[in-house]
Design a protein around this motif. Structure first.
Motif, PDB file in Angstrom:
ATOM      1  N   ASP A 163     134.446  52.639  -2.814  1.00  0.00           N
ATOM      2  CA  ASP A 163     133.613  51.468  -2.564  1.00  0.00           C
ATOM      3  C   ASP A 163     132.390  51.611  -3.454  1.00  0.00           C
ATOM      4  O   ASP A 163     131.767  52.684  -3.498  1.00  0.00           O
ATOM      5  CB  ASP A 163     133.195  51.410  -1.091  1.00  0.00           C
ATOM      6  CG  ASP A 163     132.194  50.298  -0.833  1.00  0.00           C
ATOM      7  OD1 ASP A 163     132.607  49.143  -0.694  1.00  0.00           O
ATOM      8  OD2 ASP A 163     130.972  50.599  -0.802  1.00  0.00           O
ATOM      9  N   ALA A 164     132.035  50.569  -4.189  1.00  0.00           N
ATOM     10  CA  ALA A 164     130.979  50.663  -5.194  1.00  0.00           C
ATOM     11  C   ALA A 164     129.646  51.099  -4.600  1.00  0.00           C
ATOM     12  O   ALA A 164     128.974  51.997  -5.136  1.00  0.00           O
ATOM     13  CB  ALA A 164     130.825  49.327  -5.915  1.00  0.00           C
ATOM     14  N   LEU A 165     129.246  50.476  -3.500  1.00  0.00           N
ATOM     15  CA  LEU A 165     127.954  50.822  -2.913  1.00  0.00           C
ATOM     16  C   LEU A 165     127.979  52.228  -2.334  1.00  0.00           C
ATOM     17  O   LEU A 165     126.999  52.982  -2.446  1.00  0.00           O
ATOM     18  CB  LEU A 165     127.565  49.806  -1.833  1.00  0.00           C
ATOM     19  CG  LEU A 165     126.153  49.980  -1.240  1.00  0.00           C
ATOM     20  CD1 LEU A 165     125.096  49.961  -2.346  1.00  0.00           C
ATOM     21  CD2 LEU A 165     125.876  48.880  -0.212  1.00  0.00           C
ATOM     22  N   ALA A 166     129.107  52.607  -1.728  1.00  0.00           N
ATOM     23  CA  ALA A 166     129.239  53.958  -1.192  1.00  0.00           C
ATOM     24  C   ALA A 166     129.173  54.997  -2.307  1.00  0.00           C
ATOM     25  O   ALA A 166     128.560  56.059  -2.157  1.00  0.00           O
ATOM     26  CB  ALA A 166     130.538  54.096  -0.418  1.00  0.00           C
ATOM     27  N   ALA A 167     129.798  54.682  -3.445  1.00  0.00           N
ATOM     28  CA  ALA A 167     129.767  55.599  -4.582  1.00  0.00           C
ATOM     29  C   ALA A 167     128.353  55.750  -5.117  1.00  0.00           C
ATOM     30  O   ALA A 167     127.903  56.858  -5.464  1.00  0.00           O
ATOM     31  CB  ALA A 167     130.695  55.094  -5.685  1.00  0.00           C
ATOM     32  N   TYR A 168     127.630  54.647  -5.199  1.00  0.00           N
ATOM     33  CA  TYR A 168     126.241  54.692  -5.666  1.00  0.00           C
ATOM     34  C   TYR A 168     125.381  55.490  -4.696  1.00  0.00           C
ATOM     35  O   TYR A 168     124.593  56.351  -5.104  1.00  0.00           O
ATOM     36  CB  TYR A 168     125.697  53.273  -5.820  1.00  0.00           C
ATOM     37  CG  TYR A 168     124.260  53.235  -6.259  1.00  0.00           C
ATOM     38  CD1 TYR A 168     123.912  53.470  -7.591  1.00  0.00           C
ATOM     39  CD2 TYR A 168     123.238  52.969  -5.354  1.00  0.00           C
ATOM     40  CE1 TYR A 168     122.592  53.445  -7.995  1.00  0.00           C
ATOM     41  CE2 TYR A 168     121.916  52.940  -5.741  1.00  0.00           C
ATOM     42  CZ  TYR A 168     121.591  53.181  -7.070  1.00  0.00           C
ATOM     43  OH  TYR A 168     120.270  53.171  -7.465  1.00  0.00           O
ATOM     44  N   ALA A 169     125.526  55.212  -3.397  1.00  0.00           N
ATOM     45  CA  ALA A 169     124.735  55.917  -2.397  1.00  0.00           C
ATOM     46  C   ALA A 169     125.024  57.419  -2.435  1.00  0.00           C
ATOM     47  O   ALA A 169     124.106  58.249  -2.346  1.00  0.00           O
ATOM     48  CB  ALA A 169     125.031  55.353  -1.012  1.00  0.00           C
ATOM     49  N   ARG A 170     126.298  57.771  -2.587  1.00  0.00           N
ATOM     50  CA  ARG A 170     126.655  59.186  -2.647  1.00  0.00           C
ATOM     51  C   ARG A 170     126.053  59.843  -3.886  1.00  0.00           C
ATOM     52  O   ARG A 170     125.571  60.984  -3.825  1.00  0.00           O
ATOM     53  CB  ARG A 170     128.169  59.351  -2.651  1.00  0.00           C
ATOM     54  CG  ARG A 170     128.603  60.806  -2.727  1.00  0.00           C
ATOM     55  CD  ARG A 170     130.102  60.955  -2.757  1.00  0.00           C
ATOM     56  NE  ARG A 170     130.714  60.546  -1.506  1.00  0.00           N
ATOM     57  CZ  ARG A 170     131.991  60.747  -1.203  1.00  0.00           C
ATOM     58  NH1 ARG A 170     132.786  61.340  -2.063  1.00  0.00           N
ATOM     59  NH2 ARG A 170     132.476  60.355  -0.051  1.00  0.00           N
ATOM     60  N   SER A 171     126.058  59.150  -5.003  1.00  0.00           N
ATOM     61  CA  SER A 171     125.483  59.726  -6.220  1.00  0.00           C
ATOM     62  C   SER A 171     123.990  59.971  -6.057  1.00  0.00           C
ATOM     63  O   SER A 171     123.458  60.961  -6.576  1.00  0.00           O
ATOM     64  CB  SER A 171     125.747  58.810  -7.418  1.00  0.00           C
ATOM     65  OG  SER A 171     124.956  57.636  -7.377  1.00  0.00           O
ATOM     66  N   LYS A 172     123.304  59.098  -5.339  1.00  0.00           N
ATOM     67  CA  LYS A 172     121.870  59.288  -5.119  1.00  0.00           C
ATOM     68  C   LYS A 172     121.605  60.410  -4.117  1.00  0.00           C
ATOM     69  O   LYS A 172     120.623  61.153  -4.245  1.00  0.00           O
ATOM     70  CB  LYS A 172     121.236  57.971  -4.657  1.00  0.00           C
ATOM     71  CG  LYS A 172     121.165  56.929  -5.752  1.00  0.00           C
ATOM     72  CD  LYS A 172     120.395  57.445  -6.962  1.00  0.00           C
ATOM     73  CE  LYS A 172     120.350  56.473  -8.104  1.00  0.00           C
ATOM     74  NZ  LYS A 172     119.606  56.999  -9.267  1.00  0.00           N
ATOM     75  N   LEU A 173     122.473  60.548  -3.135  1.00  0.00           N
ATOM     76  CA  LEU A 173     122.379  61.697  -2.233  1.00  0.00           C
ATOM     77  C   LEU A 173     122.546  62.982  -3.031  1.00  0.00           C
ATOM     78  O   LEU A 173     121.816  63.967  -2.827  1.00  0.00           O
ATOM     79  CB  LEU A 173     123.440  61.592  -1.143  1.00  0.00           C
ATOM     80  CG  LEU A 173     123.565  62.761  -0.156  1.00  0.00           C
ATOM     81  CD1 LEU A 173     122.254  63.020   0.570  1.00  0.00           C
ATOM     82  CD2 LEU A 173     124.689  62.494   0.839  1.00  0.00           C
ATOM     83  N   ALA A 174     123.487  62.981  -3.961  1.00  0.00           N
ATOM     84  CA  ALA A 174     123.712  64.162  -4.795  1.00  0.00           C
ATOM     85  C   ALA A 174     122.507  64.467  -5.675  1.00  0.00           C
ATOM     86  O   ALA A 174     122.137  65.636  -5.852  1.00  0.00           O
ATOM     87  CB  ALA A 174     124.961  63.961  -5.654  1.00  0.00           C
TER      88      ALA A 174
END
Length: 292
Positions: A163-174
């Protein structure tokens, strides 16, 4: 060292050809810094450099790089080492969000590669130069959207579900976990701080231009709600503060919201999770995890 290197403070700023990055580059140059702007589009990069020529006490120079691949990041680092005799601040501001799961030429999920692994690898490649220029700073543009994510270290590349937003959010968590882990690993006497900042929700940037239609519509609607959005100028000011404010030359390992250190999501602060992510990231980019 090329002729455009100067004795002024040098700031490397990725994602500096549009949005927050472009305004931040202009502001830093106005303060006297030499700003090495990194971006994918040569025409926009030339426009950034030309637009600020003669209007500031500093300088803006453009370096073209697509941060999606390991080789491109290493080539950029080599170019920067040749171009400047010092780097006083390394600002990781580049970011993207894409509609469908896409892999880079290295076989790495694109959002993770650009938003997290590129900062990890570029910092690795330039850390010795930062330490030699001490006091120096690493600054990462994060996002409070990280609170809706989980790292799921067994599936960092989102092979099971995308999911695009989930992928973005995960990258920012990382990126936040990376920043805090980096700060803990830097020796106290190295003279290098590492902090990350939530610039605010900026609906007018082009960050989500490649995101699914529903995400772009949600961003547009949210931007119409009074008090929800942040201007590009205010967001850029928050990034610049971590580069210029004396306070953040002494503070390290902070997630900064509205100018003050705040508590990030628990996963970003967890030393065990951060260490596992650090090692996994080192493996993905092909470096020894025992750094800096």
């Amino acid at each position: 060292m090329t002729e455009h290197a100067t004795d002024d403070r040098v700031v490397v700023l990725t994602g500096g050809t549009s949005g927050i990055g472009r305004v931040a580059a202009r502001n830093l140059a106005a303060g006297g810094a030499t700003v090495a702007v990194v971006g994918r589009d040569r025409e926009r990069g030339a426009d950034v450099a030309d637009a600020d020529a003669g209007d500031t006490s500093g300088e803006v120079w453009f370096h073209r790089a697509d941060l999606a691949t390991k080789s491109a990041v290493r080539d950029l680092a080599a170019e920067l080492r040749d171009a400047y005799d010092r780097i006083d601040a390394l600002v990781h501001n580049a970011g993207l969000s894409v509609d469908a799961r896409t892999e880079t030429a290295d076989g790495i999920e694109l959002t993770l590669a650009v938003n997290h692994l590129a900062p990890y690898l570029l910092t690795h490649e330039l850390f010795d130069m930062l330490a030699a220029s001490a006091p120096a700073r690493v600054v990462v543009t994060a996002s409070d959207v990280h609170r809706r994510a989980t790292l799921a270290l067994d599936d960092l590349q989102l092979t099971r579900e995308y999911d695009a937003l989930a992928a973005y959010a995960r990258s920012k968590l990382a990126t936040i976990a990376f920043t805090l882990e980096l700060a803990d690993r830097i020796p106290d006497d190295a003279g290098v701080t590492a902090n990350c900042v939530h610039p605010g929700f900026v609906p007018s940037t082009g960050l989500f231009r490649d995101a699914p239609l529903r995400t772009r519509l949600a961003v547009r609607v949210a931007g119409l709600i009074p008090g929800v959005g942040t201007t590009v100028e205010d967001a850029a000011g928050r990034v610049c503060r971590l580069v210029t404010d004396e306070r953040f030359g002494e503070t390290t390992g902070a997630y900064v919201v509205d100018g003050e250190p705040a508590s990030p999501a628990s996963e970003a602060a967890d030393p065990g999770i951060r260490a596992r992510l650090w090692t996994a990231s080192a493996d993905l980019v092909g470096v020894d995890p025992d750094w800096p």
